[in-house]
Design a protein around this motif. Structure first.
Motif: not given
Lengths: 535, 242
Positions: A316, A332-333, A336, A384, A388-389
């Motif tokens: 990320h 990214m996933t 989170i 987190s 996220i992009r």
């Protein structure tokens, strides 16, 4: 038998480092490199003399007493590197606000001393704090004396020699310029030996344990030790140019190098600054308030969740770059999902305080720990979120990242360390309590104010600058040139530097308080009948 | 489940091994394929290893810690592309040991800085940033113009790089020292030989405005002036689309 093996391997490590030091001295005339050669030679000679004295005196340690001497040294090292690290951090902050402070001299320029700050706080301050507390915790939870009479000292000396080599090299231009992995190959080899020794001591002490179960805090310390070893080895694979130059080229290049580096970089935060400190939390919080951890199950889930998930999230740091998209989305996933085990630890910590909330009001050390947990919760949520992009397209390359790191480093890592130290110092030096509760409280409020100013300034400057970078006029041209966005940062940079100064001041008060506690009177002797075993 | 875990907690070696396994998975899945999946680095025209002088400049860039404030990675975002140029391709950093993509833009991105400003601008700006860009917060690097470039180890440097996989030929490694001198000397007669070794896209001139000396400033400016100039990304992508 064990003793002989321990002495043999300690000596072997020393001899290898001595040989490297001598080879360096015999093949170079570069000043900085010569200094490092001498540091290696002198450091290893000290180690050799230490072992010799030990062999001659044949001092047998009392196996029924804990080894607390090494912890005392670790506490001093923690504060020494802490003050050095905070000082350089604040100097850098002032340089950004007033660039003439660079002096335009090579050894004082921002680029060269920035890693002095990061290494001194990460490896010097946080690393020594973890080493000292882990030695304390593993002895207490195992009810056994620390394994080895000489190797803990060799390890402690070697580790601090590594930090010294690192921070003395940067101003003179010795660096790999890979974030948080700046030290050159010979320092990396030293750290590798130290780490193998550290792991061995830890495992040998666990093997002596009187308790069948390994306590939660030790899981985290173990994960910290094992994963840092793995990261350190893989990320520092490099080809030295020659013995006569303090330079090497990383084995990987470009995109693979970037991914390896951020796998390392983010898990430096994940396992040194998070897992290790969760270990600290899981012992010192319950012990200080004399209440058990709220949920054993939650600690299992959190532990394995963190150990598994953290290792995925490094990508990320590379959103929208030339790194293949599939790795970016995977990172990214997982970032989170990582929020779940992270907040598991947060709630476990906060709920442990149930029934002892009065102590938050009366005891600054507990207040430090509570605020540390809250900042941990804030930072992991923020992390987190920033992974996220679309959020990252706003936050990346800006001061928001710097603010995020410092919310974690100042608010979580250092707050927990200070809270723990205020408990640990009277315990290991056998004092009634800290010299001054009032100074503890001063430290707390200065540190909190400093952190809030720092983080607040960086949120503002980061988002402001990023929005300015992305602002177009009606014709579709950029409204701001790059330098306009730099000008806009000035007030935030000044605020940040003031916040950092308050934090440094607080740490100095803390060091003074600890110094006075150690100088103060001993605890009145507890009658033998009331003493628990091993104390 | 907790029963099982209680068993695990009694075994320090088992616990250690499990940590090692669980923690290895992420890296194995995300990093290892980057070395094997072919289209991780796209095929482009024009990429070549750095010349000895450019590599020496890059080593100075690394030594001074420029990555702390400058990125070398233009993302695929509109605001990045319009400010700095075509987004960076993986191939463009394939010879970068170490990569210098950076993580912070206290100053602007440098991935395509090459050729945007004159050598004189770079030298003046590096010596006294605020005289050229009022309000700049960059430190001054005037000392680079005072220090002679150390060229005696350039062959060793190229050799070490070739060990990491950069395709330097034996001749390129051997001639590193003279190649560096020649590239910074506009009157050198070996221009053709240099071009033969390193291709057409090559800046051959005195970079620091002081033709009598080969300084660290020469090397750094030579490096900055070639950044992002080797590959024409538009051409490359079009070819792929066809």
């Amino acid at each position: 038998m064990n003793e002989v093996v321990e002495e043999f391997f300690s000596l072997l490590g020393l001899i290898i480092m001595l040989v490297i030091g001598v080879l360096i001295l015999s093949s170079t005339n570069e000043m900085a490199y010569v200094i490092h050669g001498w540091l290696l030679v002198l450091g290893t000679c000290w180690g050799g003399l230490f072992i010799m004295t030990h062999l001659i005196e044949k001092k047998q340690s009392d196996k029924s007493e804990y080894n607390d001497e090494i912890i005392k040294w670790g506490i001093w090292a923690t504060f020494l590197w802490g003050i050095v690290g905070f000082f350089f951090g604040d100097l850098l902050a002032w340089q950004l606000a007033y660039p003439s402070l660079n002096g335009d001299m090579s050894w004082l320029n921002f680029g060269r001393i920035r890693p002095v700050h990061t290494t001194a706080v990460m490896f010097g301050f946080a690393g020594n704090a973890l080493m000292a507390t882990s030695f304390y915790v593993v002895q207490r939870t195992s009810r056994a004396r620390l394994a080895g009479d000489i190797s803990p000292w060799i390890i402690f000396g070697g580790y601090n020699l590594f930090v010294l080599l690192a921070v003395s090299g940067y101003p003179l231009g010795i660096t790999q310029s890979r974030e948080y992995a700046e030290p050159e190959w010979y320092a990396d080899i030293l750290l590798l030996f130290v780490w193998v020794g550290y792991f061995t001591i830890y495992m040998r002490t666990l093997a002596r344990r009187q308790e069948p179960h390994i306590y939660v805090a030790n899981w985290y310390y173990l994960a910290f030790i094992i994963v840092i070893a793995m990261l350190h080895i893989v990320n520092n694979l490099a080809v030295p140019v020659s013995l006569s130059l303090p330079t090497s080229y990383s084995l990987f290049s470009g995109v693979q190098d970037a991914m390896t580096q951020w796998w390392y970089g983010h898990n430096g935060a994940g396992f040194l600054l998070t897992a290790g400190f969760l270990g600290m939390l899981y012992y010192f919080l319950p012990k200080s308030i004399e209440r058990p951890i709220y949920s054993y199950r939650m600690s299992i889930v959190s532990f394995w969740g963190i150990t598994f998930l953290y290792m995925w999230v490094g990508s990320h740091h590379l959103h929208y770059t030339a790194l293949p998209d599939w790795v970016q989305f995977l990172g990214m996933t997982m970032s989170i999902i990582l929020l779940v085990p992270s907040w598991g630890s947060v709630f476990n910590g906060i709920l442990t305080l149930n029934g002892a909330w009065d102590k938050v009001r009366t005891d600054p050390a507990i207040r430090f720990m509570l605020v540390a947990i809250l900042f941990y919760g804030l930072t992991t949520f923020e992390g987190s979120f920033m992974a996220i992009r679309s959020v990252n397209s706003l936050s990346h390359y800006t001061d928001w990242t710097v603010g995020h790191v410092h919310a974690g480093a100042l608010g979580w890592v250092a707050f927990l360390t200070f809270g723990t130290m205020y408990k640990l110092v009277p315990w290991v030096w056998k004092r009634e309590g800290m010299y001054s509760l009032q100074l503890e409280a001063w430290h707390f409020w200065l540190a909190l104010l400093g952190t809030l100013i720092y983080v607040g300034a960086m949120w503002n400057s980061g988002i402001t600058q990023s929005l300015m970078w992305q602002t177009y006029d009606a014709n579709g041209n950029f409204l701001y040139s790059f330098i306009d966005t730099v000008d806009a940062m000035h007030p935030f940079f000044v605020a940040r530097a003031i916040g950092g100064l308050l934090y440094l001041l607080g740490a100095a008060i803390g060091a003074y308080n600890i110094f006075m506690t150690v100088r103060g009177p001993l605890q009145t002797e507890i009658p033998l009948s009331q003493r628990p075993i091993f104390n | 489940m907790p029963k099982l875990h209680q068993k695990l907690e009694r075994n320090s070696i088992g616990f250690t091994l499990l940590i090692l396994c669980v923690a290895s998975i992420g890296g194995l899945i995300e990093i290892a394929p980057l070395f094997t999946i072919e289209n991780t680095i796209e095929k482009v025209e024009g990429m070549r290893p750095y010349t000895p002088l450019e590599q020496a400049g890059r080593d100075i860039y690394v030594r001074e810690g420029c990555y702390a404030c400058h990125s070398q990675m233009i993302r695929t975002l509109r605001s990045d592309i319009e400010r700095y140029g075509h987004f960076s391709l993986a191939a463009e950093s394939m010879y970068d040991h170490p990569f210098q993509w950076g993580s912070k833009r206290t100053g602007p991105d440098l991935a395509r800085i090459g050729g945007k400003y004159s050598d004189t601008w770079h030298v003046a700006h590096l010596k006294a940033p605020r005289k050229v860009v009022p309000g700049s917060i960059m430190p001054g690097y005037g000392f680079l113009a005072q220090q002679d470039l150390k060229i005696e180890h350039l062959s060793d440097r190229l050799k070490a790089l070739s060990r990491t996989g950069v395709p330097y030929s034996q001749k390129q490694i051997q001639d590193a020292k003279t190649d560096a001198q020649n590239q910074a000397d506009s009157e050198a007669e070996n221009e053709d030989e240099l071009i033969e070794k390193y291709g057409e896209k090559l800046n051959i001139r005195d970079f620091d405005g002081n033709p009598d000396r080969l300084t660290e400033m020469d090397a750094l400016v030579a490096y900055l002036q070639m950044l992002g100039t080797l590959v024409d990304p538009k051409k490359t992508l079009k070819r792929k689309d066809c």
